[in-house]
Design a protein around this motif. Sequence first.
Motif, PDB file in Angstrom:
ATOM      1  N   UNK A   1       0.291 -12.470   2.505  1.00  0.00           N
ATOM      2  CA  UNK A   1       1.434 -12.736   1.623  1.00  0.00           C
ATOM      3  C   UNK A   1       1.229 -11.973   0.324  1.00  0.00           C
ATOM      4  N   UNK A   2       2.189 -11.144  -0.047  1.00  0.00           N
ATOM      5  CA  UNK A   2       2.077 -10.327  -1.252  1.00  0.00           C
ATOM      6  C   UNK A   2       2.890 -10.909  -2.402  1.00  0.00           C
ATOM      7  N   UNK A   3       2.505 -10.543  -3.628  1.00  0.00           N
ATOM      8  CA  UNK A   3       3.210 -10.945  -4.843  1.00  0.00           C
ATOM      9  C   UNK A   3       2.880  -9.934  -5.935  1.00  0.00           C
TER      10      UNK A   3
ATOM     11  N   UNK B   1       9.898  -6.263   1.675  1.00  0.00           N
ATOM     12  CA  UNK B   1       9.904  -5.716   3.034  1.00  0.00           C
ATOM     13  C   UNK B   1       8.777  -6.287   3.874  1.00  0.00           C
ATOM     14  N   UNK B   2       7.561  -6.314   3.329  1.00  0.00           N
ATOM     15  CA  UNK B   2       6.421  -6.770   4.120  1.00  0.00           C
ATOM     16  C   UNK B   2       6.395  -8.289   4.270  1.00  0.00           C
TER      17      UNK B   2
ATOM     18  N   UNK C   1      -0.586  -7.717  11.933  1.00  0.00           N
ATOM     19  CA  UNK C   1      -0.342  -6.281  11.880  1.00  0.00           C
ATOM     20  C   UNK C   1      -0.976  -5.668  10.640  1.00  0.00           C
ATOM     21  N   UNK C   2      -0.809  -6.326   9.501  1.00  0.00           N
ATOM     22  CA  UNK C   2      -1.398  -5.832   8.259  1.00  0.00           C
ATOM     23  C   UNK C   2      -2.076  -6.973   7.506  1.00  0.00           C
TER      24      UNK C   2
ATOM     25  N   UNK D   1       4.741 -10.141  10.778  1.00  0.00           N
ATOM     26  CA  UNK D   1       3.378  -9.616  10.664  1.00  0.00           C
ATOM     27  C   UNK D   1       2.577  -9.979  11.921  1.00  0.00           C
ATOM     28  N   UNK D   2       2.877  -9.277  12.990  1.00  0.00           N
ATOM     29  CA  UNK D   2       2.218  -9.535  14.266  1.00  0.00           C
ATOM     30  C   UNK D   2       1.792  -8.206  14.872  1.00  0.00           C
ATOM     31  N   UNK D   3       0.551  -8.128  15.297  1.00  0.00           N
ATOM     32  CA  UNK D   3       0.002  -6.844  15.714  1.00  0.00           C
ATOM     33  C   UNK D   3       0.626  -6.324  17.002  1.00  0.00           C
TER      34      UNK D   3
END
Length: 322
Positions: free
Chosen positions: A56-58, A166-167, A79-80, A172-174
């Motif tokens: 999770x980004x911020x 976006x992310x 995935x990332x 988020x699954x490889x």
Amino acid sequence: MTVGAILLALALYTAGPASAAAALFLEEPFGVFGRVNPTGHAAVYLANVCAEAATVLRPCGPGESGVVISRYHRVGGFDWIAIPLIPYLYAVEQPEQVPLYVNADMVASLRDNYRRNHLEKVAPDAAGGQTPDGDWTQLVGAAYDRKIYSFEIETTEAQDSQLIEKLNSGKNQTHFNLFLYNCADFSREVINTYYPHAVHRSLFADQGITTPKQIAKSLVSYSKHHSDLQFSCFAIDQVPGTLPRSGAVRGVFEAFLKKKYVLPVAVLHPIVASSMVVAYVVMACCDPHRNFATHLDRESQPEAILADLQSNRTADRVESSR
């Protein structure tokens, strides 16, 4: 670059002004897999993007150092994954904890301690509370295993916000694929989110496979055509120790010829092999930047690696081939 210089850089970074920037990390190959496939690894450092959690980004707050984000194979099914800068490089949380010299046992202990404190969701304990096997070790302590080249370009807060949205909103699954959906493909997607069509794969040099070296070359070329954007490049040395030293980064054709895979292919398919040799020679003759990574390393050894990453304003910045 000595660890002492790195510690100085960290101290300078905490006092320096923040400015938005994204840096491609071109990482040398290491180990058995790196000898077979010497294309290396690609990741992206984001100076003003931080991690609420590993997935999770911020936006960063005051005093935070940003994250390194990349695509991995078989790590928690994601995935990332995003890791704060200092742990990504050294598997510790504070600059004063960075060791001057390491061995395999020390690196394993540093990584496992960080995993237990911060990455249980991504890499949970094995049976009986033991350290799990797997590729999660690539998430932290990268500078113990390999040398890293940084290619940094300035960005804006609006661009950072776009990438975060976006992310965070995506699945988020490889579905990692070495040929079609690898770490360099992810880095290409991230950089192109900031600057559309800035970087691309090479159908000629790499047979359409996206490689870390090609992404770096594309970004260098893009910076030359956009001189209004601040750009810098330098190397982060592998930490001294008993771990084997990493090797040179290669493209697909380059690796094919350097590793002498061309010999058995020439026996079975002489036309294919000769075509690849001709293509490589033409590419090398026409590409004045084919040795750009080692060239930049020789000329660029700034005393403030991480200060440069964060501020993108150091006086010792080396602007590639301008």
